[in-house]
Design a protein around this motif. Structure first.
Motif, short mmCIF file in Angstrom:
data_model
loop_
_atom_site.label_atom_id
_atom_site.label_comp_id
_atom_site.label_asym_id
_atom_site.label_seq_id
_atom_site.Cartn_x
_atom_site.Cartn_y
_atom_site.Cartn_z
N ARG A 35 0.57 -1.48 0.25
CA ARG A 35 0.02 -0.06 -0.11
C ARG A 35 0.89 1.11 -0.29
O ARG A 35 0.40 1.90 -0.64
N GLY A 36 2.44 1.02 0.90
CA GLY A 36 3.08 2.46 0.76
C GLY A 36 3.49 2.62 -0.71
O GLY A 36 3.55 3.56 -1.16
N TYR A 37 4.14 1.14 -1.56
CA TYR A 37 4.55 1.65 -2.44
C TYR A 37 3.89 2.32 -3.27
O TYR A 37 3.77 3.20 -4.35
N ARG A 38 2.33 1.91 -3.20
CA ARG A 38 1.26 2.43 -4.45
C ARG A 38 1.05 4.10 -3.73
O ARG A 38 1.03 4.74 -4.65
N ASP A 39 1.28 4.12 -2.16
CA ASP A 39 0.87 5.46 -2.03
C ASP A 39 1.92 6.49 -2.75
O ASP A 39 1.73 7.76 -3.38
N ALA A 40 3.18 6.31 -2.79
CA ALA A 40 4.33 6.77 -3.08
C ALA A 40 3.93 7.39 -4.50
O ALA A 40 4.56 8.35 -4.58
N LEU A 41 4.40 6.46 -4.95
CA LEU A 41 3.51 6.27 -6.85
C LEU A 41 2.81 7.21 -6.90
O LEU A 41 2.73 8.15 -7.62
N ASP A 42 1.45 6.99 -6.14
CA ASP A 42 0.66 8.29 -6.41
C ASP A 42 0.93 9.74 -5.98
O ASP A 42 0.43 10.06 -6.79
N GLY A 68 15.72 8.36 -7.87
CA GLY A 68 16.62 7.32 -7.78
C GLY A 68 16.04 6.69 -6.74
O GLY A 68 15.26 7.51 -6.14
N VAL A 69 17.03 5.71 -6.97
CA VAL A 69 16.34 4.48 -5.12
C VAL A 69 17.61 3.63 -4.85
O VAL A 69 18.42 3.71 -5.67
N GLU A 70 18.24 4.07 -3.80
CA GLU A 70 18.93 3.90 -2.89
C GLU A 70 18.74 2.03 -2.44
O GLU A 70 17.93 2.22 -2.33
N SER A 71 19.82 1.74 -2.37
CA SER A 71 19.79 0.12 -1.70
C SER A 71 18.86 -0.58 -2.41
O SER A 71 18.12 -0.92 -1.78
N THR A 72 18.28 -0.44 -3.90
CA THR A 72 17.80 -2.22 -4.51
C THR A 72 17.91 -2.78 -4.56
O THR A 72 17.11 -3.31 -4.46
N GLY A 73 19.09 -3.15 -3.47
CA GLY A 73 19.25 -4.69 -4.14
C GLY A 73 18.91 -4.93 -1.73
O GLY A 73 19.04 -6.72 -1.73
N ALA A 111 14.15 -3.49 -1.80
CA ALA A 111 14.43 -4.19 -3.21
C ALA A 111 12.67 -4.10 -3.36
O ALA A 111 12.30 -4.48 -4.63
N GLY A 112 11.78 -4.06 -2.68
CA GLY A 112 10.81 -4.34 -2.85
C GLY A 112 9.32 -3.31 -3.54
O GLY A 112 8.79 -3.49 -4.87
N ILE A 113 10.09 -1.76 -3.06
CA ILE A 113 9.60 -0.32 -3.48
C ILE A 113 10.47 -0.82 -5.62
O ILE A 113 9.65 -0.36 -6.69
N THR A 114 11.41 -1.16 -5.31
CA THR A 114 12.14 -0.83 -6.95
C THR A 114 11.66 -2.36 -7.69
O THR A 114 10.85 -2.05 -8.87
N ARG A 115 11.24 -3.43 -7.49
CA ARG A 115 10.12 -4.26 -8.16
C ARG A 115 8.53 -3.51 -8.15
O ARG A 115 8.53 -3.55 -9.68
N PHE A 116 8.27 -3.13 -7.38
CA PHE A 116 6.64 -2.33 -7.63
C PHE A 116 7.03 -1.50 -8.98
O PHE A 116 6.02 -1.38 -10.42
N LEU A 117 7.86 -0.33 -8.94
CA LEU A 117 8.06 1.20 -9.83
C LEU A 117 8.52 -0.06 -11.23
O LEU A 117 8.10 0.48 -12.44
N LEU A 118 9.44 -0.72 -11.33
CA LEU A 118 9.97 -1.27 -12.26
C LEU A 118 8.72 -1.51 -13.42
O LEU A 118 8.22 -1.98 -14.44
N GLU A 119 7.81 -2.86 -12.35
CA GLU A 119 6.79 -3.45 -12.90
C GLU A 119 5.27 -2.24 -13.38
O GLU A 119 4.62 -2.28 -14.31
N SER A 120 5.39 -1.33 -13.00
CA SER A 120 4.21 -0.08 -13.03
C SER A 120 5.24 0.84 -14.08
O SER A 120 4.84 1.57 -15.07
N GLY A 121 6.11 0.30 -14.90
CA GLY A 121 6.71 1.17 -15.75
C GLY A 121 7.39 2.74 -15.87
O GLY A 121 7.60 3.11 -16.80
N VAL A 122 8.36 2.43 -15.07
CA VAL A 122 8.48 3.51 -14.31
C VAL A 122 10.41 3.54 -14.25
O VAL A 122 10.99 2.26 -14.24
N ASP A 123 11.01 4.03 -14.32
CA ASP A 123 12.28 4.70 -14.79
C ASP A 123 13.27 4.99 -13.32
O ASP A 123 12.80 5.86 -13.05
#
Length: 354
Positions: free
Chosen positions: A46-53, A65-70, A74-86
């Motif tokens: 839910r937090g990932y969706r709220d952040a993108l909105d 730009g995201v720190e600590s993608t690994g 990792a979770g929000i990076t997966r969500f953003l990539l699946e949402s088509g965000v660079d």
């Protein structure tokens, strides 16, 4: 362009995220570097969706730009990539920045956004939704079991040093496997644990059985890894001295989306086998840089050492380069660089990028 057109033109937004275990702090900038806002969000779906909105309400999202993608991100990076965000991967802020501005979540998120805006951060994060991620987590479990097994064997041998003489003299085997089997078969008298002899037998048996359980866990994980790795990288594992263990590490280092590495030179760099000059005066030589993934470097090193002993073309190459005046260390450096090139092209073939 009219004033009306200028006011209705969409604002381009660059985001920055500083990730933690429970919350992610998000900052939004426009293309001039002006801060549009910052806000913390929970580290949840839910937090990932709220952040993108929240970012999208400022305008059109260009990149984040995201720190600590690994790790934490990792979770929000997966969500953003699946949402088509660079998404671009950002290193932690430089110590000089922290010395000037201090450190908090807002400052770190802003620094991530500014690196993405300036183009200083260009690294593409690894995709963690494919088979390579499965290999990574299984290998992580195996390494944990191996470390625990090694630590327990050391403790068992240390306990034998101070064990009562009559027990120590019965357990003199040098082989770890035989010693563990003997200790696992000990029969302490559980009604006499106040006797150090019986307590020592009980402790040795517990340690030995723990080692046997870890052996079983390691063997089961090895079987799963072997199946996954050979199915994922048949070209790579068909080469001499590249078994499932080394191949697994090289797959993890490259990532599922190996296209993020723009060349075999970039792969060599990330493996720590890219040569750098160390010449001075009349001395002209190269050495390997000390950075990169040290586990990948170790895998390439062991592959090179094995080929130097069992691969005739490699043996001939070593002899020729030694005759030309190179040291054995320099020859090994050349071999590791060559193997990195070979591995990169094999991985591109196996991951469907031929």
């Amino acid at each position: 362009m009219s004033n009306n057109a200028q006011t209705t033109q969409a604002v381009i937004v660059i985001g920055g995220i500083d990730a933690h275990a429970d919350t992610h702090h998000v900052v939004a900038l426009d293309t001039t570097g002006k801060i549009l806002g910052d806000h913390p969000f929970p580290a949840s779906s839910r937090g990932y969706r709220d952040a993108l909105d929240w970012l999208a309400k400022f305008g059109l999202i260009d990149k984040i730009g995201v720190e600590s993608t690994g790790s934490y991100a990792a979770g929000i990076t997966r969500f953003l990539l699946e949402s088509g965000v660079d998404v671009v991967e950002v290193n932690q802020p430089h110590p000089h920045l922290r010395a000037r501005r201090g450190k908090d979540d807002s400052i770190d998120a802003e620094a991530a956004a500014r690196k993405a805006l300036s183009g200083q951060a260009t690294a593409i994060p690894k995709v963690t939704t494919g088979v390579v991620e499965s290999i990574r987590v299984l290998r992580l479990a195996r390494e944990s079991a191996v470390r625990s097994r090694t630590r327990t064997i050391v403790q068992l041998r240390s306990l034998l040093v101070t064990a009562p003489a009559q027990l120590r003299e019965q357990l003199t085997e040098r082989s770890a496997a035989v010693l563990v089997a003997r200790c696992a078969g000990l029969r302490p008298d559980l009604d006499r644990l106040d006797d150090p002899l019986q307590a020592t037998k009980r402790a040795l048996r517990a340690m030995a059985r723990r080692i046997q359980m870890l052996d079983e866990e390691i063997n089961e994980t090895d079987a799963s890894l072997k199946q996954l790795v050979e199915r994922t990288a048949p070209t790579l594992t068909s080469k001499l001295a590249i078994g499932p263990g080394h191949a697994a590490q090289l797959l993890i280092t490259a990532g599922q989306n190996i296209e993020r590495l723009h060349s075999e030179a970039a792969f060599a760099r990330i493996c720590g086998v890219a040569p750098i000059p160390v010449s001075s005066g009349k001395t002209h030589r190269m050495r390997l840089h000390r950075g990169g993934d040290r586990q990948a470097n170790a895998a390439l090193h062991m592959i090179a050492v094995c080929r130097m002993r069992y691969h005739q073309p490699t043996i001939d190459y070593v002899k020729r380069r030694l005759a030309e005046g190179l040291s054995k260390k320099d020859v090994l450096r050349c071999l590791k660089r060559f193997i990195a090139r070979e591995v990169y092209h094999d991985l591109k073939t196996d991951l469907g990028l031929t």
